[in-house]
Design an enzyme around this catalytic site. Structure first.
Site, short mmCIF file in Angstrom:
data_model
loop_
_atom_site.label_atom_id
_atom_site.label_comp_id
_atom_site.label_asym_id
_atom_site.label_seq_id
_atom_site.Cartn_x
_atom_site.Cartn_y
_atom_site.Cartn_z
N ASP A 166 0.85 -1.19 0.00
CA ASP A 166 0.00 0.00 0.00
C ASP A 166 0.88 1.23 0.00
O ASP A 166 1.97 1.23 0.58
CB ASP A 166 -0.92 0.02 1.23
CG ASP A 166 -1.97 -1.08 1.20
OD1 ASP A 166 -2.40 -1.44 0.09
OD2 ASP A 166 -2.35 -1.57 2.27
N ASP A 200 -7.18 -1.32 -4.40
CA ASP A 200 -8.20 -0.98 -3.41
C ASP A 200 -9.14 0.10 -3.95
O ASP A 200 -10.37 0.04 -3.77
CB ASP A 200 -7.55 -0.46 -2.12
CG ASP A 200 -6.71 -1.50 -1.43
OD1 ASP A 200 -6.98 -2.70 -1.61
OD2 ASP A 200 -5.78 -1.12 -0.69
#
Length: 229
Positions: A166, A200
């Site tokens: 991420d 995401d």
């Protein structure tokens, strides 16, 4: 909408997602943060072993394998379902949303499946830091603190045990709440705090669009002409 167009959407998202993840993984130490647009958009490298936005199913290896296996089954079923929706002539918007969700799921699944096999680890490091821009990071960074490609199977983990990368961080509001605010008074408040990735974001956009426009997208099929492969 044709099935190959849906596959093209998925491919573009996967390539963008994986390119950014690999760049971050091989250039950032775990915990590095770089300002891109002032204070409200930053690249902040973290890894998680769970679901989107850093949520976790379990701390154990078994939990990780179960989650990755579930993702794998869901992605395979997702391609089957997407093809079926196209054949039935569902609205273009529904197909695009389905493609976004499937691309996001596949993007994070690739991390779980292969990153542990092809990368060295990126442990939280004392070398991580905060930089005013990418040029500052490149100039001042310790290259020994970042992960590197390794021969297949000699990485930090096994198949289905890779960590999801991420990096997108949008702390649009970062302030201390007034003392009179219930429960949060005197505490630091950040909006939007989760760190996420392109996969995401694709899942979120697809799901939220379907939720808010489901009457127009899900229940409206193209009855005049069925889409072809």
């Amino acid at each position: 909408m044709k099935y190959r167009n849906a596959l093209l959407i998925i491919l573009v998202i996967i390539l963008a997602d994986q390119f950014l993840k690999i760049y971050i993984k091989t250039n950032f130490a775990n915990g590095d943060e770089v300002k891109i647009m002032g204070n409200w958009f930053r690249l902040h490298f973290i890894e998680n072993e769970g679901m989107a936005y850093g949520m976790k199913l379990s701390e154990s290896v078994v939990g990780k394998i179960l989650l990755s296996s579930f993702r794998l089954v869901a992605v395979v079923f997702g391609f089957f379902l997407l093809h079926k929706l196209v054949k039935k002539g569902y609205a273009k918007g529904a197909i695009i949303c389905g493609s976004l969700i499937l691309a996001g799921a596949l993007g994070n699944l690739l991390d779980s499946m292969f990153y542990g096999l092809i990368f060295t680890d990126s442990p939280l490091s004392c070398f991580s830091g905060y930089y005013e821009g990418l040029s500052s990071l490149i100039k001042n960074h310790n290259r020994n603190a970042v992960a590197h490609f390794t021969p297949f199977g000699h990485g930090y983990g096994k198949f289905l045990q890779g960590k999801v990368v991420d990096m997108l961080y949008f702390p649009i509001v970062d302030t201390r709440m007034p003392s009179w605010v219930p429960f949060l008074g005197g505490k630091n408040f950040i909006f939007f705090e989760p760190v996420f990735n392109i996969a995401d974001a694709a899942i979120s956009v697809g799901v939220l669009t379907l939720v808010f426009f489901q009457q127009k997208l899900i229940h409206r099929a193209n009855t005049e002409k069925l889409a072809t492969q």
